[in-house]
Scaffold this motif. Sequence first.
Motif, PDB file in Angstrom:
ATOM      1  N   LYS A 148       5.881   4.641   0.151  1.00  0.00           N
ATOM      2  CA  LYS A 148       6.276   6.010   0.473  1.00  0.00           C
ATOM      3  C   LYS A 148       7.769   6.127   0.789  1.00  0.00           C
ATOM      4  CE  LYS A 148       5.256   9.965   3.481  1.00  0.00           C
ATOM      5  NZ  LYS A 148       4.415  10.466   4.601  1.00  0.00           N
ATOM      6  N   ASP A 165       0.847  -1.183   0.000  1.00  0.00           N
ATOM      7  CA  ASP A 165       0.000   0.000   0.000  1.00  0.00           C
ATOM      8  C   ASP A 165       0.889   1.241   0.000  1.00  0.00           C
ATOM      9  OD1 ASP A 165       1.007   0.127   2.599  1.00  0.00           O
ATOM     10  OD2 ASP A 165      -0.833  -0.655   3.509  1.00  0.00           O
ATOM     11  N   TRP A 166       0.269   2.416   0.193  1.00  0.00           N
ATOM     12  CA  TRP A 166       1.024   3.661   0.155  1.00  0.00           C
ATOM     13  C   TRP A 166       2.125   3.694   1.212  1.00  0.00           C
ATOM     14  CZ3 TRP A 166       3.022   7.367  -2.309  1.00  0.00           C
ATOM     15  CH2 TRP A 166       3.448   8.537  -1.680  1.00  0.00           C
TER      16      TRP A 166
END
Length: 385
Positions: A185, A180-181
Amino acid sequence: MNTSYLVAFSVMQLPLSIIGLKIRPSIWLFSCEIGWTVFTFAQAGARTSTHMYLFRFMVGLFESAFSPVIIFLLGSWYTKPELAKRTSIWLLTGFLGEACSGFMQAAIYDTLDGRNGLAGWRWMYIVCGIMSVPSAFLCLFLLPDYPSNTRAWYLTEEDKRLALQRNANVGRAEISETLDWKTFKPVLCSWRIYTLVVAYIWYGSSCQANNYFAIYLKSEGYSVTMRNILPALANIASAVSSFLYGLASDATRNRFWWILCPLVFVQWPGNAILAIWPSSPAVRMAGFCWCSDAFWYAAAVYWTWANEICAGNAEERALTIAAMNGFFYFFNAGIPNAIFLQTDGPSFRKGFPTTWAFGILAAVFVVLVQGLHNRGGSNVKRGRW
């Protein structure tokens, strides 16, 4: 047609590599190779240039996952005294494949052109498609997947535990459970993916002279057969030198110097000869052989370097490798159309001086990566490197 292939090949590397983190490589690469086999056969039956543009695009799409997933997979099993050798062996097979392709194309042209009413180039795609089918099934039955999820029939439970322990010893992170993000990131906020990608773009772009070797040979009056065979011989020499590079890099446990020295002592002078374009055909031939990596090739060491610098984050390692390959090919899909115009051949007065400049930029960025890495920029969390 080549641009159609390169656009799909470059753009799809990142998304297809991410899929390769969640689907076993043996299954994923088997599926991809079946896809490009189908469209390889389709090229043999193309009736218009539009058909060929579409088929080449689809071949590039399905082929895009192969290199980054294999390089990531190698980096998931081998340690510093081993990885460059294994990567160079894998790269060597590509060189030998290209070399065999040259001889094969020459043989097809001589023996199959016109057979059963089909042109030689159509037979080439038929033969390539036939060769791809068993390769796909070899992926399915022989690739070991990752140490954390391998079900390879030739590995014992002790082998699997040893592989996991080896990764832990060198601080190599396993793949995250979720993507996921929050996973990506840190990757996008790191210097590693940007500097390694830019350095590889310049490095790869400085090695493009060999793509125009056949055009030069045609201008000098060489036969169709020799225009296939001579570049193939250069690829064989590249295969040998690439393997020797991997051996030397592993033996010295050093990557930086085995990347920088070929740039300075091979790519720079080789591209300089072609940029100057001397009047002597012998000197020009030497320039093509020299800067087309006939004697030196560092890509395997570069990929090994990226695998090691990003070892502490599996997703960063996968994305960096895919981005290196993908952005290089994306860059390469457009730049040759601007600097290597066919009407400028065979001297390419814009092309060869530009590849010379790319080699200089590559050296600058390689030094930058090493400087940041030495300052503690590696994300290896623990272990012995």
